[in-house]
Design a protein around this motif. Structure first.
Motif, PDB file in Angstrom:
ATOM      1  N   LEU A  32      31.793  17.906 -56.600  1.00 54.32           N
ATOM      2  CA  LEU A  32      32.228  18.546 -57.844  1.00 54.32           C
ATOM      3  C   LEU A  32      32.598  20.009 -57.615  1.00 54.32           C
ATOM      4  O   LEU A  32      33.570  20.513 -58.179  1.00 54.32           O
ATOM      5  N   LEU A  33      31.831  20.681 -56.785  1.00 49.88           N
ATOM      6  CA  LEU A  33      32.128  22.071 -56.466  1.00 49.88           C
ATOM      7  C   LEU A  33      33.468  22.182 -55.747  1.00 49.88           C
ATOM      8  O   LEU A  33      34.296  23.049 -56.070  1.00 49.88           O
ATOM      9  N   ARG A  34      33.694  21.297 -54.796  1.00 44.35           N
ATOM     10  CA  ARG A  34      34.976  21.308 -54.087  1.00 44.35           C
ATOM     11  C   ARG A  34      36.129  21.073 -55.068  1.00 44.35           C
ATOM     12  O   ARG A  34      37.144  21.752 -55.025  1.00 44.35           O
ATOM     13  N   TYR A  35      35.972  20.111 -55.933  1.00 43.67           N
ATOM     14  CA  TYR A  35      37.018  19.799 -56.903  1.00 43.67           C
ATOM     15  C   TYR A  35      37.302  20.999 -57.810  1.00 43.67           C
ATOM     16  O   TYR A  35      38.457  21.375 -58.025  1.00 43.67           O
ATOM     17  N   LEU A  36      36.261  21.616 -58.315  1.00 45.72           N
ATOM     18  CA  LEU A  36      36.413  22.777 -59.190  1.00 45.72           C
ATOM     19  C   LEU A  36      37.120  23.922 -58.469  1.00 45.72           C
ATOM     20  O   LEU A  36      38.057  24.515 -59.004  1.00 45.72           O
ATOM     21  N   LEU A  37      36.684  24.221 -57.252  1.00 47.68           N
ATOM     22  CA  LEU A  37      37.308  25.314 -56.500  1.00 47.68           C
ATOM     23  C   LEU A  37      38.764  25.011 -56.153  1.00 47.68           C
ATOM     24  O   LEU A  37      39.605  25.913 -56.153  1.00 47.68           O
ATOM     25  N   SER A  38      39.058  23.749 -55.871  1.00 47.77           N
ATOM     26  CA  SER A  38      40.449  23.372 -55.589  1.00 47.77           C
ATOM     27  C   SER A  38      41.337  23.590 -56.805  1.00 47.77           C
ATOM     28  O   SER A  38      42.458  24.098 -56.691  1.00 47.77           O
ATOM     29  N   ILE A  39      40.846  23.204 -57.961  1.00 42.22           N
ATOM     30  CA  ILE A  39      41.598  23.400 -59.199  1.00 42.22           C
ATOM     31  C   ILE A  39      41.805  24.889 -59.474  1.00 42.22           C
ATOM     32  O   ILE A  39      42.911  25.319 -59.822  1.00 42.22           O
ATOM     33  N   LEU A  40      40.759  25.675 -59.307  1.00 47.57           N
ATOM     34  CA  LEU A  40      40.870  27.120 -59.535  1.00 47.57           C
ATOM     35  C   LEU A  40      41.845  27.765 -58.557  1.00 47.57           C
ATOM     36  O   LEU A  40      42.625  28.646 -58.945  1.00 47.57           O
ATOM     37  N   ALA A  41      41.815  27.347 -57.307  1.00 45.67           N
ATOM     38  CA  ALA A  41      42.722  27.917 -56.304  1.00 45.67           C
ATOM     39  C   ALA A  41      44.178  27.635 -56.668  1.00 45.67           C
ATOM     40  O   ALA A  41      45.026  28.529 -56.593  1.00 45.67           O
ATOM     41  N   VAL A  42      44.476  26.412 -57.076  1.00 47.87           N
ATOM     42  CA  VAL A  42      45.841  26.066 -57.474  1.00 47.87           C
ATOM     43  C   VAL A  42      46.238  26.859 -58.711  1.00 47.87           C
ATOM     44  O   VAL A  42      47.360  27.360 -58.813  1.00 47.87           O
ATOM     45  N   HIS A  43      45.311  27.005 -59.645  1.00 46.39           N
ATOM     46  CA  HIS A  43      45.591  27.753 -60.876  1.00 46.39           C
ATOM     47  C   HIS A  43      45.940  29.209 -60.575  1.00 46.39           C
ATOM     48  O   HIS A  43      46.886  29.758 -61.134  1.00 46.39           O
ATOM     49  N   PHE A  44      45.161  29.849 -59.691  1.00 49.02           N
ATOM     50  CA  PHE A  44      45.361  31.272 -59.426  1.00 49.02           C
ATOM     51  C   PHE A  44      46.423  31.561 -58.370  1.00 49.02           C
ATOM     52  O   PHE A  44      47.118  32.559 -58.450  1.00 49.02           O
ATOM     53  N   VAL A  95      15.074   9.909 -49.705  1.00 42.72           N
ATOM     54  CA  VAL A  95      16.044  10.836 -49.133  1.00 42.72           C
ATOM     55  C   VAL A  95      17.463  10.477 -49.566  1.00 42.72           C
ATOM     56  O   VAL A  95      18.299  11.360 -49.791  1.00 42.72           O
ATOM     57  N   TYR A  96      17.749   9.183 -49.729  1.00 42.26           N
ATOM     58  CA  TYR A  96      19.077   8.760 -50.164  1.00 42.26           C
ATOM     59  C   TYR A  96      19.399   9.299 -51.561  1.00 42.26           C
ATOM     60  O   TYR A  96      20.532   9.679 -51.835  1.00 42.26           O
ATOM     61  N   PHE A  97      18.416   9.312 -52.401  1.00 50.85           N
ATOM     62  CA  PHE A  97      18.582   9.841 -53.754  1.00 50.85           C
ATOM     63  C   PHE A  97      18.972  11.317 -53.707  1.00 50.85           C
ATOM     64  O   PHE A  97      19.905  11.753 -54.380  1.00 50.85           O
ATOM     65  N   PHE A  98      18.261  12.083 -52.880  1.00 50.84           N
ATOM     66  CA  PHE A  98      18.544  13.507 -52.785  1.00 50.84           C
ATOM     67  C   PHE A  98      19.907  13.777 -52.137  1.00 50.84           C
ATOM     68  O   PHE A  98      20.639  14.674 -52.557  1.00 50.84           O
ATOM     69  N   VAL A  99      20.269  13.003 -51.126  1.00 52.48           N
ATOM     70  CA  VAL A  99      21.585  13.149 -50.508  1.00 52.48           C
ATOM     71  C   VAL A  99      22.674  12.816 -51.530  1.00 52.48           C
ATOM     72  O   VAL A  99      23.695  13.505 -51.606  1.00 52.48           O
ATOM     73  N   GLY A 100      22.442  11.778 -52.330  1.00 51.00           N
ATOM     74  CA  GLY A 100      23.398  11.418 -53.371  1.00 51.00           C
ATOM     75  C   GLY A 100      23.586  12.521 -54.391  1.00 51.00           C
ATOM     76  O   GLY A 100      24.716  12.842 -54.775  1.00 51.00           O
ATOM     77  N   LEU A 101      22.488  13.116 -54.824  1.00 51.66           N
ATOM     78  CA  LEU A 101      22.587  14.235 -55.766  1.00 51.66           C
ATOM     79  C   LEU A 101      23.333  15.416 -55.144  1.00 51.66           C
ATOM     80  O   LEU A 101      24.178  16.041 -55.785  1.00 51.66           O
ATOM     81  N   GLY A 102      23.005  15.706 -53.884  1.00 49.16           N
ATOM     82  CA  GLY A 102      23.707  16.777 -53.185  1.00 49.16           C
ATOM     83  C   GLY A 102      25.186  16.470 -53.039  1.00 49.16           C
ATOM     84  O   GLY A 102      26.029  17.348 -53.189  1.00 49.16           O
ATOM     85  N   GLY A 103      25.494  15.203 -52.763  1.00 49.31           N
ATOM     86  CA  GLY A 103      26.881  14.786 -52.629  1.00 49.31           C
ATOM     87  C   GLY A 103      27.661  14.971 -53.918  1.00 49.31           C
ATOM     88  O   GLY A 103      28.819  15.393 -53.903  1.00 49.31           O
ATOM     89  N   ILE A 104      27.016  14.645 -55.013  1.00 50.60           N
ATOM     90  CA  ILE A 104      27.659  14.848 -56.314  1.00 50.60           C
ATOM     91  C   ILE A 104      27.955  16.332 -56.524  1.00 50.60           C
ATOM     92  O   ILE A 104      29.061  16.710 -56.904  1.00 50.60           O
ATOM     93  N   ALA A 105      26.975  17.165 -56.253  1.00 54.41           N
ATOM     94  CA  ALA A 105      27.141  18.606 -56.448  1.00 54.41           C
ATOM     95  C   ALA A 105      28.239  19.165 -55.541  1.00 54.41           C
ATOM     96  O   ALA A 105      29.107  19.926 -55.992  1.00 54.41           O
ATOM     97  N   GLY A 106      28.226  18.790 -54.260  1.00 57.70           N
ATOM     98  CA  GLY A 106      29.221  19.302 -53.319  1.00 57.70           C
ATOM     99  C   GLY A 106      30.629  18.862 -53.657  1.00 57.70           C
ATOM    100  O   GLY A 106      31.569  19.661 -53.603  1.00 57.70           O
TER     101      GLY A 106
END
Length: 129
Positions: free
Chosen positions: A15-27, A2-13
C-alpha cells in the motif's frame, strides 16, 4: 503466526508503494520512473538500516523483524534485497559472487521482462486471429 505478521507487513509495504507511486506521478508526471527509483532507493536504505539496527542485534521479536524485512520491505520493493545482498557479498570479500550476482540480476531481469512482453504480445496477436 509469523505468516500472519509477514502478511500484515506485506499489506503495509504494498500500500505504501502504491501511494508513493501515485504521488510521484501526480507531482512529477510519468516521463521518468521517479516513483520507482525513489521506492527502490529508499527500500534499499531501509533494509540496510533495519538489518544493521534491528535484525543483527536482535532488538525486536523475530516475528516482528520478519514482518518488517520480508513483509514490509519485501512488498515495498525487492530491489532493496538485491542491493543489500550485493553489498554483503562485497563486504565479505566475495567479489566474484558480487559481480556475478549483479550481472545475472540485471541481465536476467532485463531478459525476463523482455520475454514476458514478447509472450504477451504473441498472446494478443493470437486473440485477434
Amino acid at each position: 503466526m509469523v505468516y500472519f505478521f509477514v502478511g500484515l507487513g506485506g499489506i503495509a509495504g504494498s500500500l505504501l508503494r502504491y501511494l508513493l507511486s501515485i504521488l510521484a506521478v501526480h507531482f512529477w508526471g510519468n516521463e521518468f520512473p521517479i516513483g520507482t527509483l525513489f521506492i527502490n532507493l529508499t527500500g534499499s536504505f531501509f533494509l540496510g538500516w533495519m538489518t544493521t539496527a534491528l535484525v543483527i542485534p536482535k532488538k525486536l521479536h523475530p516475528y516482528l523483524l520478519t514482518a518488517l524485512t520480508t513483509g514490509v520491505i519485501g512488498s515495498y520493493t525487492t530491489f532493496s534485497t538485491f542491493c543489500y545482498e550485493t553489498v554483503h557479498l562485497f563486504e565479505t570479500k566475495e567479489y566474484l559472487f558480487g559481480f556475478l550476482y549483479m550481472f545475472i540480476s540485471l541481465i536476467g531481469g532485463l531478459f525476463f521482462v523482455r520475454a514476458g512482453r514478447k509472450i504477451s504480445e504473441r498472446q494478443k496477436k493470437e486473440e485477434v486471429l
